[in-house]
Scaffold this motif. Structure first.
Motif, PDB file in Angstrom:
ATOM      1  N   ARG A  66       0.603  -1.249   0.060  1.00 39.20           N
ATOM      2  CA  ARG A  66      -0.085   0.092   0.102  1.00 39.20           C
ATOM      3  C   ARG A  66       0.767   1.292   0.108  1.00 39.20           C
ATOM      4  NH1 ARG A  66      -3.286  -0.367   5.101  1.00 39.20           N
ATOM      5  NH2 ARG A  66      -4.681   1.294   4.212  1.00 39.20           N
ATOM      6  N   ILE A  67       2.041   1.199   0.532  1.00 40.66           N
ATOM      7  CA  ILE A  67       2.981   2.470   0.891  1.00 40.66           C
ATOM      8  C   ILE A  67       4.179   2.182   0.128  1.00 40.66           C
ATOM      9  CG2 ILE A  67       3.225   2.344   3.118  1.00 40.66           C
ATOM     10  CD1 ILE A  67       2.879   5.333   3.283  1.00 40.66           C
ATOM     11  N   GLN A  68       4.638   3.398  -0.207  1.00 39.56           N
ATOM     12  CA  GLN A  68       6.475   3.036  -0.463  1.00 39.56           C
ATOM     13  C   GLN A  68       7.078   4.324  -0.390  1.00 39.56           C
ATOM     14  OE1 GLN A  68       6.294   1.936  -4.596  1.00 39.56           O
ATOM     15  NE2 GLN A  68       8.296   3.294  -5.025  1.00 39.56           N
ATOM     16  N   PHE A  69       8.154   4.273   0.188  1.00 38.21           N
ATOM     17  CA  PHE A  69       9.064   5.391   0.734  1.00 38.21           C
ATOM     18  C   PHE A  69      10.270   5.239  -0.291  1.00 38.21           C
ATOM     19  CE2 PHE A  69       6.502   4.611   4.337  1.00 38.21           C
ATOM     20  CZ  PHE A  69       6.270   6.038   4.942  1.00 38.21           C
ATOM     21  N   ASN A  70      10.637   6.607  -0.642  1.00 35.65           N
ATOM     22  CA  ASN A  70      11.717   6.697  -1.747  1.00 35.65           C
ATOM     23  C   ASN A  70      12.505   8.022  -1.232  1.00 35.65           C
ATOM     24  OD1 ASN A  70       9.758   5.334  -3.680  1.00 35.65           O
ATOM     25  ND2 ASN A  70      11.665   4.371  -3.887  1.00 35.65           N
ATOM     26  N   SER A  71      13.707   8.001  -1.508  1.00 35.71           N
ATOM     27  CA  SER A  71      14.528   9.240  -1.327  1.00 35.71           C
ATOM     28  C   SER A  71      15.236   9.474  -2.536  1.00 35.71           C
ATOM     29  CB  SER A  71      15.444   8.980  -0.162  1.00 35.71           C
ATOM     30  OG  SER A  71      16.426   8.031  -0.384  1.00 35.71           O
ATOM     31  N   VAL A  72      15.220  10.777  -2.595  1.00 38.57           N
ATOM     32  CA  VAL A  72      15.985  11.330  -3.671  1.00 38.57           C
ATOM     33  C   VAL A  72      17.034  12.391  -3.137  1.00 38.57           C
ATOM     34  CG1 VAL A  72      16.172  13.081  -5.718  1.00 38.57           C
ATOM     35  CG2 VAL A  72      14.074  11.127  -5.409  1.00 38.57           C
ATOM     36  N   ASP A  73      18.483  12.298  -3.365  1.00 39.25           N
ATOM     37  CA  ASP A  73      19.272  13.053  -3.169  1.00 39.25           C
ATOM     38  C   ASP A  73      19.725  14.128  -4.354  1.00 39.25           C
ATOM     39  OD1 ASP A  73      21.958  14.369  -2.524  1.00 39.25           O
ATOM     40  OD2 ASP A  73      23.075  12.573  -2.357  1.00 39.25           O
ATOM     41  N   VAL A  74      19.072  15.126  -4.086  1.00 38.67           N
ATOM     42  CA  VAL A  74      18.901  16.296  -5.196  1.00 38.67           C
ATOM     43  C   VAL A  74      20.286  16.778  -5.538  1.00 38.67           C
ATOM     44  CG1 VAL A  74      16.758  17.046  -4.362  1.00 38.67           C
ATOM     45  CG2 VAL A  74      18.620  18.327  -3.557  1.00 38.67           C
ATOM     46  N   ASP A  75      21.508  16.379  -5.055  1.00 45.40           N
ATOM     47  CA  ASP A  75      22.539  16.621  -5.620  1.00 45.40           C
ATOM     48  C   ASP A  75      23.211  15.719  -6.830  1.00 45.40           C
ATOM     49  OD1 ASP A  75      23.533  18.485  -3.981  1.00 45.40           O
ATOM     50  OD2 ASP A  75      24.649  17.337  -2.345  1.00 45.40           O
ATOM     51  N   LYS A  76      22.405  14.626  -6.662  1.00 46.34           N
ATOM     52  CA  LYS A  76      22.744  13.454  -7.805  1.00 46.34           C
ATOM     53  C   LYS A  76      21.423  13.598  -8.821  1.00 46.34           C
ATOM     54  CE  LYS A  76      24.674  10.207  -4.645  1.00 46.34           C
ATOM     55  NZ  LYS A  76      24.508   8.784  -3.938  1.00 46.34           N
ATOM     56  N   PHE A  77      20.491  14.521  -8.609  1.00 47.65           N
ATOM     57  CA  PHE A  77      19.538  14.550  -9.533  1.00 47.65           C
ATOM     58  C   PHE A  77      19.126  16.099  -9.660  1.00 47.65           C
ATOM     59  CE2 PHE A  77      19.175  10.199  -8.160  1.00 47.65           C
ATOM     60  CZ  PHE A  77      19.127   9.342  -9.218  1.00 47.65           C
ATOM     61  N   PRO A  78      19.979  16.735 -10.238  1.00 44.52           N
ATOM     62  CA  PRO A  78      19.383  18.268 -10.215  1.00 44.52           C
ATOM     63  C   PRO A  78      18.272  18.595 -11.140  1.00 44.52           C
ATOM     64  CG  PRO A  78      21.575  17.887 -11.574  1.00 44.52           C
ATOM     65  CD  PRO A  78      21.278  16.678 -10.934  1.00 44.52           C
ATOM     66  N   ALA A  79      17.955  17.597 -12.387  1.00 46.12           N
ATOM     67  CA  ALA A  79      16.588  17.868 -12.912  1.00 46.12           C
ATOM     68  C   ALA A  79      15.424  17.654 -12.078  1.00 46.12           C
ATOM     69  CB  ALA A  79      16.731  17.046 -14.107  1.00 46.12           C
TER      70      ALA A  79
END
Length: 125
Positions: A66-79
């Motif tokens: 039912r639920i998923q948690f994700n993280s995005v290191d914005v230094d690696k994904f500037p777009a």
């Protein structure tokens, strides 16, 4: 007799590794509620949120469906940082079936918990 529940995985929050993974996460075919933590890897407040998310995950019935948690290191994904206008660290996005439901600026666990409770898919009988 007690019905044995399957063990929950130890990991519950998964970092986005590449663009393909990101597209799967926000795909309309993904029927889970997705909570994304846009952050910088060194962010201290993010560790506090991580513990709160862990608690939410492990008390949620059938969480893995039912639920998923994700993280995005914005230094690696500037777009992604630009697309979601991540200026506040951390910033959270709550998605369902590919749609951004709401963004939360800062570590406001109460607001995030409310969004989860209001939007998490029901359990299929």
């Amino acid at each position: 007799t007690f019905k044995k529940m399957p063990p929950k995985p130890k990991e519950f929050q998964f970092p986005v590794k590449d663009e393909e993974m990101w597209q799967r996460i926000i795909s309309p075919e993904n029927k889970k509620l997705v909570v994304v933590d846009f952050h910088l890897h060194w962010c201290g407040k993010c560790e506090v949120i991580y513990q709160a998310f862990k608690n939410i995950y492990f008390i949620t019935e059938l969480a893995e469906e039912r639920i998923q948690f994700n993280s995005v290191d914005v230094d690696k994904f500037p777009a992604l940082q630009e697309q979601y206008k991540v200026t506040c660290k951390p910033k959270f996005g709550v998605f369902l079936e590919g749609n951004l439901i709401k963004e939360v600026n800062g570590p406001d666990i109460t607001q995030i918990s409310d969004l989860i409770n209001k939007n998490i898919p029901t359990i299929e009988q």
